[in-house]
Write an enzyme that holds these catalytic residues in place. Structure first.
Site, PDB file in Angstrom:
ATOM      1  N   ASP A   1     -39.970 -32.663  -9.097  1.00 44.49           N
ATOM      2  CA  ASP A   1     -40.783 -32.638  -7.885  1.00 44.49           C
ATOM      3  C   ASP A   1     -42.245 -32.949  -8.146  1.00 44.49           C
ATOM      4  OD1 ASP A   1     -39.327 -32.084  -5.595  1.00 44.49           O
ATOM      5  OD2 ASP A   1     -39.169 -29.949  -6.037  1.00 44.49           O
TER       6      ASP A   1
HETATM    7  C1  BGC Z   1     -43.179 -26.814  -8.608  1.00 45.21           C
HETATM    8  C2  BGC Z   1     -41.819 -27.399  -8.624  1.00 45.21           C
HETATM    9  C3  BGC Z   1     -41.193 -27.217  -7.284  1.00 45.21           C
HETATM   10  C4  BGC Z   1     -42.100 -27.723  -6.186  1.00 45.21           C
HETATM   11  C5  BGC Z   1     -41.470 -27.416  -4.857  1.00 45.21           C
HETATM   12  C6  BGC Z   1     -43.982 -27.369  -7.496  1.00 45.21           C
HETATM   13  O1  BGC Z   1     -45.229 -26.772  -7.473  1.00 45.21           O
HETATM   14  O2  BGC Z   1     -43.805 -27.020  -9.852  1.00 45.21           O
HETATM   15  O3  BGC Z   1     -41.042 -26.782  -9.626  1.00 45.21           O
HETATM   16  O4  BGC Z   1     -40.010 -27.888  -7.231  1.00 45.21           O
HETATM   17  O5  BGC Z   1     -43.356 -27.151  -6.269  1.00 45.21           O
HETATM   18  O6  BGC Z   1     -42.281 -27.219  -3.814  1.00 45.21           O
HETATM   19  C1  NOJ Z   2     -37.717 -26.538  -8.600  1.00 44.48           C
HETATM   20  C2  NOJ Z   2     -37.133 -27.162  -7.386  1.00 44.48           C
HETATM   21  O1  NOJ Z   2     -36.463 -26.209  -6.608  1.00 44.48           O
HETATM   22  C3  NOJ Z   2     -36.188 -28.269  -7.749  1.00 44.48           C
HETATM   23  O2  NOJ Z   2     -35.728 -28.896  -6.582  1.00 44.48           O
HETATM   24  C4  NOJ Z   2     -36.841 -29.255  -8.674  1.00 44.48           C
HETATM   25  O3  NOJ Z   2     -35.873 -30.188  -9.064  1.00 44.48           O
HETATM   26  C5  NOJ Z   2     -37.419 -28.559  -9.884  1.00 44.48           C
HETATM   27  N1  NOJ Z   2     -38.307 -27.517  -9.474  1.00 44.48           N
HETATM   28  C6  NOJ Z   2     -38.172 -29.523 -10.808  1.00 44.48           C
HETATM   29  O4  NOJ Z   2     -39.346 -29.962 -10.246  1.00 44.48           O
END
Ligand code: BGC
Ligand code: NOJ
Length: 817
Positions: free
Chosen positions: A490
């Site tokens: 993400d």
């Molecule tokens: C996080 C990710 C997450 C994303 C979702 C980010 O700040 O690092 O792990 O998936 O937010 O909103």
């Molecule tokens: C947490 C999120 O829930 C997931 O959708 C994503 O793939 C991972 N973070 C990695 O960014």
């Protein structure tokens, strides 16, 4: 250092001190009514949706940690000179206890504590078939003389919408309403029931009480916290009836217990919905019939005990779907109990409510829930089926999808919208897993709406075609899939270019650039494109399967050419078509995701690239606590990369150990037959294996965390974001299907373990479709390879146990070597 121990026979983790490094929590509820509960009785309750229908308040990011829960106070009045107030879960008063034990079990928690020879035992759970949480409280006087005690209960109501509840004070401080019956034994929370809500909550105890309070200020005192309620100090409830402000529910029970005597009380926190035309029993008085029926069902200890047995049996039955018995206690405990339990919690919660997810932010994630499915489909195939339909209903006609949806409404969340280009392919992953597990092809023919609009429905298979075609038709200059806002990572926001604080990396900037590409999505396309082609074949559409494989071949080719960096797979191409995750980069030269996913998809295996890629992972990304997501960490913010470079080095996506993709690398190792290495990766992040360093790891030793701080971080090895993570499902897939090697194919179970040389023989019981498989694996020191497979006494060739409908029991002997 440990703060407790596993009690495998009881299926429990036993916490022996309330002072764990972080709150160690558990989840109660299996269907629609849920609670989070910590080892100090913190937590909260909601019905279906942690944002929209929150029953009790919790204060995230509060001091001290984990402050607000459903509390019981015991005031010992036996000897007025040393009157003491304490809680069975230690918080909030924090009186030093003489004895403390918390047992987190499957869907229930118990607390056993004592102070000055008074013992309290609290059992808390949500029964299988009712929307309530039951607390059975037993107080025992172990003094040599009679004891005089007062027991106070306390829950603080949330005014339903948890988001609004903590923001809209100008309204909310005037809306709170309650009703009290039976002199306080039952308290009804009915805020907004007068207008558009048809639901209320109850808090009740099965005995006459000596007083009650429903106004928080009256109970606590305006400037006190739950650690020092005025009423408890005074020893006398005020019988307050809340009007506005902050309604609570508290009851007082005075007790006189002879030496050795015990008394048990049953408290019920419930959620009641009434039909619109049957809301009232008199003007302004809520219809209590369904509440009374609920209370009637749990008014005796026998009824509560029976409900607990029912819950325990439910779990026993569920977990019997996959059971291993090996010489390795830690593997057995994770596989048989905790990993599967966590998979069920992710089924229920997706990424919505944990101690790190506030319940008001993310609802159900499209990619998250599809991946979670891989971990629970063998446990609850019927519910997995419904989940697939729900998720697919939030897809758009061009194959893209809402990134999240709300569990209550099942509607896509337009605040975040779409544009995460890995999302569509995960739908194929989840559906394929379901069909391989169940053999139920009818799901593919189900009519499913787009964006919840039934007038534009297509079959589920039609949806999968949209998913497949979305990727096939959204490619960049290198023939690799366009990344959009981000792919699985993400934080790899290659089209975002955010310069101002506060802009969301998830939604800022164009959702799609014509250039930025993802090698990770290429890996997904090869893997799930093939699974799509197989589904097409099962439906007799060979032409579609052929077309799909032609598209896959193009992306495969792009992945091993433009996607190859010499020693490992490139991660992506940015909006300027520069490589991300390449030796050409100054920082972020190698990323874990394409190495794991391309190899597990089979990319580069025959070309010898896969071996190289995994070797590079071992050399550059491995640590004693797991494999880091990238190296070297980004030391400064890169406008062209987005959030990944926003984190300090070693945390989260910037070189943290992201547990979710460790199993991808472990699976990739099994593809190459490296049992020792696959298991080493499994072991390093496995909670049971790191229980001994709980003071470093900090999060619960019975579940996975999303992230463990990487080598660059100050707190290397420290876990964060426990419970709600795709790690649960992927680890279960890894250990059960690849390492232990029992993989469901369309034609039957395949047996192909890949284990460390010294793993030893093992036995697995696996329910699959309508049969039970008793599988005995003789390892013979081999890491991979089956030399002989015998099914019900007959030798079969290959790895797959041919599935025969009607056969209920299979005895399988697999000899490795
Ligand atoms: C996080 C990710 C997450 C994303 C979702 C980010 O700040 O690092 O792990 O998936 O937010 O909103
Ligand atoms: C947490 C999120 O829930 C997931 O959708 C994503 O793939 C991972 N973070 C990695 O960014």
């Amino acid at each position: 250092m440990k703060y407790g121990f596993f009690d495998d026979a009881a299926l429990e983790y036993v916490i022996t001190t309330p002072k764990t490094p972080l709150p160690w929590i558990n989840y109660l509820g299996n269907k629609e009514f849920f609670s989070l509960i910590s080892n100090t009785c913190g937590g909260y309750t909601f019905y279906k949706d942690a944002k929209l229908l929150r029953l009790t308040r919790y204060r995230y990011n509060n001091v001290p940690y984990d402050n607000n829960g459903k509390y019981f106070y015991i005031k010992d009045n036996t000897d007025s000179a040393c009157s003491v107030v304490w809680n069975p879960g230690w918080q909030p008063v924090k009186t030093t206890l003489d004895q403390y034990e918390c047992r987190h079990g499957l869907g229930y928690s118990t607390f056993t504590s004592s102070k000055n020879n008074v013992e309290a035992k609290v059992l808390t759970f949500v029964p299988m078939n009712d929307n309530c949480e039951i607390s059975k409280v037993t107080i025992t006087n172990n003094k040599e003389t009679a004891a005089k005690l007062s027991l106070f209960s306390y829950v603080e109501w949330c005014l339903w919408n948890a988001d609004d509840d903590m923001k809209n004070f100008q309204r909310n401080l005037s809306t709170g309403e309650v009703e009290v019956t039976d002199n306080g034994s039952t308290i009804y929370h009915k805020t907004e029931y007068r207008e558009r809500r048809n639901h209320y909550a109850i808090y009740s105890v099965n005995t006459a009480v000596d007083g009650f309070d429903t106004s928080r200020d009256a109970f606590l005192g305006a400037y006190n916290g739950p650690d020092s309620p005025d009423v408890v100090a005074e020893g006398k409830c005020t019988n307050s009836v809340a009007s506005g402000w902050s309604p609570i529910a508290s009851q007082q029970i005075n007790l006189e217990l002879a030496a050795g005597e015990s008394k048990t009380f049953i408290f019920v926190l419930g959620y009641i919905e009434n039909p619109e035309d049957d809301k009232w029993e008199a003007p302004g008085v809520v219809n209590k019939k369904p509440a009374l029926k609920m209370l009637e069902a749990y008014k005796t200890e026998a009824a509560v005990d029976a409900a607990l047995v029912e819950l325990k049996n439910y779990w026993k039955e569920l977990l019997s779907n996959y059971h291993i018995s090996s010489s390795n206690e830690k593997v057995d405990r994770m596989v048989n109990i905790w990993n599967q339990y966590q998979c069920m919690v992710t089924f229920n919660m997706s990424r919505s409510a944990s101690y790190y997810e506030s319940g008001i932010g993310r609802g159900m994630g499209f990619r998250d829930s599809c991946q979670d499915l891989l971990g629970f489909v063998h446990l609850i195939p019927d519910r997995a089926r419904q989940r697939i339909i729900d998720i697919a209903s939030t897809q758009f006609q061009d194959g893209s999808a809402y990134h999240q949806y709300q569990p209550l409404t099942k509607k896509g969340n337009s605040d975040i919208g779409s544009g995460f280009n890995d999302d569509p392919l995960w739908l194929i992953a989840g559906t394929s897993a379901y069909v391989r597990e169940t053999g139920d092809l009818s799901i593919l023919k189900e009519m499913v709406p787009f964006d919840n609009d039934m007038s534009v429905a297509k079959t589920l298979m039609g949806h999968l075609k949209c998913s497949f075609d979305f990727t096939a038709t959204h490619k960049g200059p290198h023939g690799l899939p366009l990344i959009g806002r981000a792919d699985w990572n993400d934080c790899l926001n290659l089209n975002c270019f955010s310069e101002h604080p506060g802009e969301s990396f998830q939604t800022f900037g164009p959702s799609e650039g014509p250039v930025a590409e993802s090698v990770f999505i290429a890996g997904m396309f090869v893997k799930y494109g093939e699974e799509y082609a197989q589904l097409a074949e099962l439906l007799g559409d060979d032409a579609e399967a052929k077309r799909a494989r032609e598209e896959i071949a193009k992306v495969y080719e792009a992945a091993i050419t433009a996607g190859w960096d010499g020693e490992w797979f490139v991660r992506a191409y940015d909006a300027y078509s520069n490589k991300v995750g390449s030796k050409e980069c100054e920082e972020g030269q190698i990323y874990i995701e394409p190495q794991g996913f391309c190899v597990l998809a089979g990319i580069g295996v025959k070309e010898g690239l896969a071996e190289k890629a995994l070797k590079s992972v071992e050399e550059r990304l491995d640590t004693k606590y797991g494999v880091m997501i990238l190296q070297p960490a980004y030391t400064k913010y890169h406008l062209e990369l987005g959030e990944v470079s926003s984190y300090p080095p070693g945390y989260k996506e910037n070189a943290g150990i992201f547990c979710h993709n460790n199993p991808w690398v472990s699976i990739a190792e099994t593809v190459l037959g490296h049992g020792d290495r696959a298991f080493e990766i499994y072991r390093k992040t496995c909670p049971a294996y790191i229980e001994d360093i709980s003071e470093i790891h900090c999060t619960e030793p019975y579940v996975y965390s999303q992230m463990v701080a990487g080598r660059d971080a100050k707190f290397f090895g420290q876990g964060k974001n426990s419970w709600l993570t795709g790690t649960a499902a992927w680890t279960f897939v890894n250990i059960s299907q690849y390492i232990l090697g029992v993989y469901p194919t369309h034609n039957g179970l395949s047996i192909n373990p890949c284990v460390p040389a010294d793993f030893g023989d093992f036995e697995i019981t696996r329910k699959y479709r309508d049969a039970v498989y008793h599988i005995s694996v003789k390892q013979n020191g081999a890491q991979k390879g089956i030399k002989k497979l015998t099914v019900n006494g007959t030798e079969v060739s290959g790895n797959v146990i041919p599935y025969e409908s009607g056969v209920k029991e299979y005895t399988v002997v697999a000899e490795m070597g």
